[in-house]
Scaffold this motif. Structure first.
Motif, short mmCIF file in Angstrom:
data_model
loop_
_atom_site.label_atom_id
_atom_site.label_comp_id
_atom_site.label_asym_id
_atom_site.label_seq_id
_atom_site.Cartn_x
_atom_site.Cartn_y
_atom_site.Cartn_z
N HIS A 122 0.82 -1.35 -0.10
CA HIS A 122 0.09 0.03 -0.12
C HIS A 122 0.82 1.26 0.09
CE1 HIS A 122 -3.55 2.52 0.58
NE2 HIS A 122 -3.01 3.09 1.79
N MET B 29 -1.98 7.01 -7.07
CA MET B 29 -2.27 8.36 -6.91
C MET B 29 -2.99 8.49 -8.28
SD MET B 29 -1.55 9.43 -3.88
CE MET B 29 -1.95 11.35 -4.07
N GLU C 113 0.96 4.24 -2.95
CA GLU C 113 1.05 6.04 -2.79
C GLU C 113 2.07 6.27 -3.51
OE1 GLU C 113 0.99 6.18 1.56
OE2 GLU C 113 -1.12 6.17 1.52
N ARG D 27 -5.24 12.57 -6.19
CA ARG D 27 -6.11 11.82 -5.07
C ARG D 27 -5.55 10.33 -5.11
NH1 ARG D 27 -10.78 14.07 -9.45
NH2 ARG D 27 -10.53 16.30 -8.96
N GLN D 28 -5.78 10.05 -3.82
CA GLN D 28 -5.59 8.59 -3.41
C GLN D 28 -6.50 7.61 -4.33
OE1 GLN D 28 -2.77 7.29 -1.87
NE2 GLN D 28 -3.62 5.40 -3.04
#
Length: 348
Positions: free
Chosen positions: A25, A92, A29, A86-87
């Motif tokens: 994770h 991203m 990111e 934005r995640q």
């Protein structure tokens, strides 16, 4: 004994799974999950994505995003560009939010009678759908005023405004008040002692109005033509021996009351120069006498630059006839201020 390692391995994997998921994770990111465009209407998304080098699956780079924004601005189609991140599930999301410069819609003319709409359309070169820029308004105004001046309408007024249409296009409205046509009444000279005003008027293209001006369009003041006329007058003086003659910038007086233009041209004639010594270096091809004869000048003649040029051409023709087509003929001149003469030496 044999099953123990399997239990140990299973336990180890079980405890490592949350750590690996957390690590994956964290990696996501830092990666670009997608690249999107928002706000564009006229410019295709595919066109923008071609210039954007931020790519899905690559590490997120602020410096690359800055370069992408510069690239998009460089297209000249946008007034504002913002970038949001934005995640997302795959990393991203990089969103380029653009605000387009309005497009040109209709170009409309009002009040023009002497010049057709089509002529002004061709002059301006506006195309429906191209990006609208504010400086176009000022440029359009100046171009149309210049066009009217060329036709003799020096009191023409031009207003240019833009209005946004229902289709989000920028319509350009051009209103003209033509006024009356103004012609050249007089072309006056000062400082001319050796040539009359009529002789000088014969040397220039700019002419005063006559009774046939409505046919040949004479009597119209054109700035660029008058500039060339200054050189024509100086050349005329220099061809008649006045090598130092200078013609000053013409004074243009536009009489609004009488609707006429008066042009005043000041001349500084200087002294007249004559031909001094004439020499030539002879060679085996052409004798000195033949060179001097072709020059068609003699000592004491009024010095004329055009005659020197014509003589050089004649000498070149002689060499060409004798098999030297590319002979380089150079006139070397020396001005003697005390005697007001010009020595001419021909070198080949």
């Amino acid at each position: 004994v044999i099953k123990t390692p399997q239990i140990v391995i299973f336990t180890l994997v079980f405890f490592l799974m949350p750590v690996m998921a957390s690590y994956a994770h964290a990696q996501n990111e830092d990666l670009v999950g997608s690249v999107k465009i928002e706000g564009n209407k006229r410019v295709e998304t595919s066109t923008l994505l071609y210039y954007i080098k931020t790519r899905k699956g690559e590490p997120l780079s602020r410096s690359q995003i800055s370069k992408d924004v510069e690239q998009i601005y460089g297209l000249g189609q946008f007034k504002d560009i913002r970038v949001e991140t934005r995640q997302g599930s795959e990393g991203m999301e990089v969103v380029f939010i653009v605000e387009e410069i309005p497009s040109i819609g209709n170009v409309l003319f009002y009040g023009n009678k002497e010049i057709e709409d089509s002529d002004m359309h061709e002059l301006l070169g506006f195309k429906r759908g191209e990006a609208f820029q504010q400086h176009m308004m000022t440029e359009a105004k100046e171009k149309i005023k210049s066009l009217y001046h060329e036709k003799g309408f020096f009191f023409a007024k031009v207003d240019v405004i833009s209005k946004k249409s229902d289709k989000n296009l920028m319509d350009i409205h051009i209103r003209v008040r033509e006024g009356e046509k103004v012609g050249i009444k007089n072309i006056l000279f000062s400082g001319n002692k050796n040539f009359s005003a009529d002789e000088l008027r014969d040397q220039i293209e700019t002419k005063a109005e006559t009774w046939i001006s409505f046919i040949d369009e004479s009597g119209i003041y054109k700035k660029d033509i008058l500039k060339l006329d200054v050189f024509r007058l100086e050349a005329y003086y220099q061809d008649n021996g006045y090598l130092r003659a200078r013609v000053q910038e013409p004074n243009i007086d536009i009489d609004k009351k009488n609707k006429e233009i008066n042009i005043s041209i000041s001349v500084e004639e200087g002294s007249k120069y004559r031909v001094g010594k004439i020499t030539s270096k002879s060679d085996d091809t052409v004798s000195e006498n033949d060179v001097l004869k072709a020059l068609q000048m003699k000592t004491g003649d009024v010095y004329s630059l055009s005659k020197v040029r014509a003589g050089v051409m004649s000498i070149g023709d002689i060499y060409s006839e004798r098999g030297y087509a590319y002979a380089d003929v150079n006139p070397i001149t020396k001005i003697n201020e005390n005697s007001r003469t010009v020595d001419v030496s021909i070198e080949v």
